[in-house]
Design an enzyme around this catalytic site. Sequence first.
Site, PDB file in Angstrom:
ATOM      1  N   LYS A   1      54.010   9.189 -63.067  1.00  0.00           N
ATOM      2  CA  LYS A   1      55.212   8.429 -63.137  1.00  0.00           C
ATOM      3  C   LYS A   1      56.234   8.997 -64.191  1.00  0.00           C
ATOM      4  O   LYS A   1      55.973   9.655 -64.924  1.00  0.00           O
ATOM      5  CB  LYS A   1      54.771   7.016 -63.572  1.00  0.00           C
ATOM      6  CG  LYS A   1      54.045   6.420 -62.228  1.00  0.00           C
ATOM      7  CD  LYS A   1      54.132   4.869 -61.926  1.00  0.00           C
ATOM      8  CE  LYS A   1      53.601   4.426 -60.559  1.00  0.00           C
ATOM      9  NZ  LYS A   1      52.981   3.094 -60.618  1.00  0.00           N
TER      10      LYS A   1
ATOM     11  N   ARG B   1      44.495   4.734 -59.825  1.00  0.00           N
ATOM     12  CA  ARG B   1      45.211   5.280 -58.701  1.00  0.00           C
ATOM     13  C   ARG B   1      46.037   6.634 -58.979  1.00  0.00           C
ATOM     14  O   ARG B   1      46.571   6.456 -59.805  1.00  0.00           O
ATOM     15  CB  ARG B   1      46.198   4.157 -58.092  1.00  0.00           C
ATOM     16  CG  ARG B   1      47.042   4.567 -56.846  1.00  0.00           C
ATOM     17  CD  ARG B   1      47.964   3.326 -56.660  1.00  0.00           C
ATOM     18  NE  ARG B   1      48.606   3.481 -55.735  1.00  0.00           N
ATOM     19  CZ  ARG B   1      49.850   4.170 -55.316  1.00  0.00           C
ATOM     20  NH1 ARG B   1      50.472   4.855 -56.359  1.00  0.00           N
ATOM     21  NH2 ARG B   1      50.283   4.282 -54.158  1.00  0.00           N
TER      22      ARG B   1
HETATM   23  N1  HH2 Z   1      52.547   2.625 -57.630  1.00  0.00           N
HETATM   24  C1  HH2 Z   1      53.127   2.798 -56.674  1.00  0.00           C
HETATM   25  C2  HH2 Z   1      53.176   2.398 -55.272  1.00  0.00           C
HETATM   26  N2  HH2 Z   1      52.003   1.553 -55.202  1.00  0.00           N
HETATM   27  N3  HH2 Z   1      50.463   0.281 -56.068  1.00  0.00           N
HETATM   28  C3  HH2 Z   1      49.698  -0.261 -57.239  1.00  0.00           C
HETATM   29  N4  HH2 Z   1      48.642  -1.111 -57.165  1.00  0.00           N
HETATM   30  N5  HH2 Z   1      49.953   0.070 -58.643  1.00  0.00           N
HETATM   31  C4  HH2 Z   1      50.795   1.336 -58.729  1.00  0.00           C
HETATM   32  O1  HH2 Z   1      50.936   1.486 -59.784  1.00  0.00           O
HETATM   33  C5  HH2 Z   1      51.393   1.657 -57.744  1.00  0.00           C
HETATM   34  C6  HH2 Z   1      51.126   0.964 -56.292  1.00  0.00           C
HETATM   35  C7  HH2 Z   1      54.376   4.059 -56.670  1.00  0.00           C
HETATM   36  O2  HH2 Z   1      53.797   5.370 -56.679  1.00  0.00           O
HETATM   37  P1  HH2 Z   1      53.780   6.195 -55.337  1.00  0.00           P
HETATM   38  O3  HH2 Z   1      52.944   5.328 -54.374  1.00  0.00           O
HETATM   39  O4  HH2 Z   1      53.102   7.545 -55.472  1.00  0.00           O
HETATM   40  O5  HH2 Z   1      55.170   6.439 -55.182  1.00  0.00           O
HETATM   41  P2  HH2 Z   1      56.202   5.671 -54.036  1.00  0.00           P
HETATM   42  O6  HH2 Z   1      56.149   4.320 -54.180  1.00  0.00           O
HETATM   43  O7  HH2 Z   1      57.444   6.153 -54.226  1.00  0.00           O
HETATM   44  O8  HH2 Z   1      55.757   5.990 -52.624  1.00  0.00           O
END
Ligand code: HH2
Length: 304
Positions: free
Chosen positions: A244, A278
């Site tokens: 992040k 995660r």
């Molecule tokens: N972060 C993201 C998405 N979903 N869910 C939970 N429970 N906690 C998190 O910190 C979280 C999440 C964002 O990260 P990512 O899925 O890699 O990116 P994007 O939302 O751009 O697909």
Amino acid sequence: MVWDDKQHCAVTASSSPVSSGETLTLGRFTLPLPARPLLMGVLNVTPDSFSDSGRFADPDAAVAQFGRMVEEGAEIIDLGGESSRPGAESVDTGEEWRRVGAVLTRVAANSPVPISIDTYKAEIARRAIDSGAVMVNDISALRFDPEMARVVAETGVTAVLMHMLGTPRTMQQNPEYHDVVAEICSFLEARAQAALAAGVPKEKIMVDPGIGFGKTLFHNLLIIGRLKEIVALGYPVLVGASRKSFIGKISGVDESDRLEGSLAAAVLAACAGARIIRTHDVRQTRRALEVCGAVLHPARFTEN
Ligand code: HH2
């Protein structure tokens, strides 16, 4: 829960330690809880996620990545079809299902690990559960879709309730708190109560402070540094700090170069009692957390 290790060092002052023999049930899976947090591998089948963007949008690539993460030691896979990066626009249900359904229908029936669906839309959650998902990871903590709590309660899946200020489109526009950790705790407790009132059993509720979701760098640092206060709520805590932007702000590196920072954040979260991490980098995170778990629970490692 009872602290079972006789010897432990100062870093272990977690208020929610893992006892040996404890398990977590997710659908047909009963996962023995290791000394470290469980590994949730991130699989974004999106063209625009902040990390890996577009790499797994093709179903063949996504299925291959699913298998790779399982091989590397992921214990849960979190499948998402809509980016929640700051500024992201929502996608319609048809498009989101087209993305995640194409993967779920190929992997869910024979998956050796539980699958979580990362969505705030009840229709996507229901279709994913019908296709084999056993966990709903809702970044809105069941708020954005009034049907979501009912879907979770009726289907008996586990729900992750995440804190976010605003929406992905607006959340980074000058987020302000009086006391960020205290406000996250009140929010998560209120959302857990709402889930309980809707018929979701306590053992099916997990909480997540939502690193990067309506938070400045300072807020994210306080969340990780004071995570024990969130663990003390009494629900298993999931932390998603992987790659992040706060890591980039500290180290001056872009998404593709945030592994070490992500590992540091994962280890700090584990020491504070996080139950699920995660991550995009399953193999490396697992190795780091294995060492962390051994230090946290030395009595499980007395043989050698
Ligand atoms: N972060 C993201 C998405 N979903 N869910 C939970 N429970 N906690 C998190 O910190 C979280 C999440 C964002 O990260 P990512 O899925 O890699 O990116 P994007 O939302 O751009 O697909």
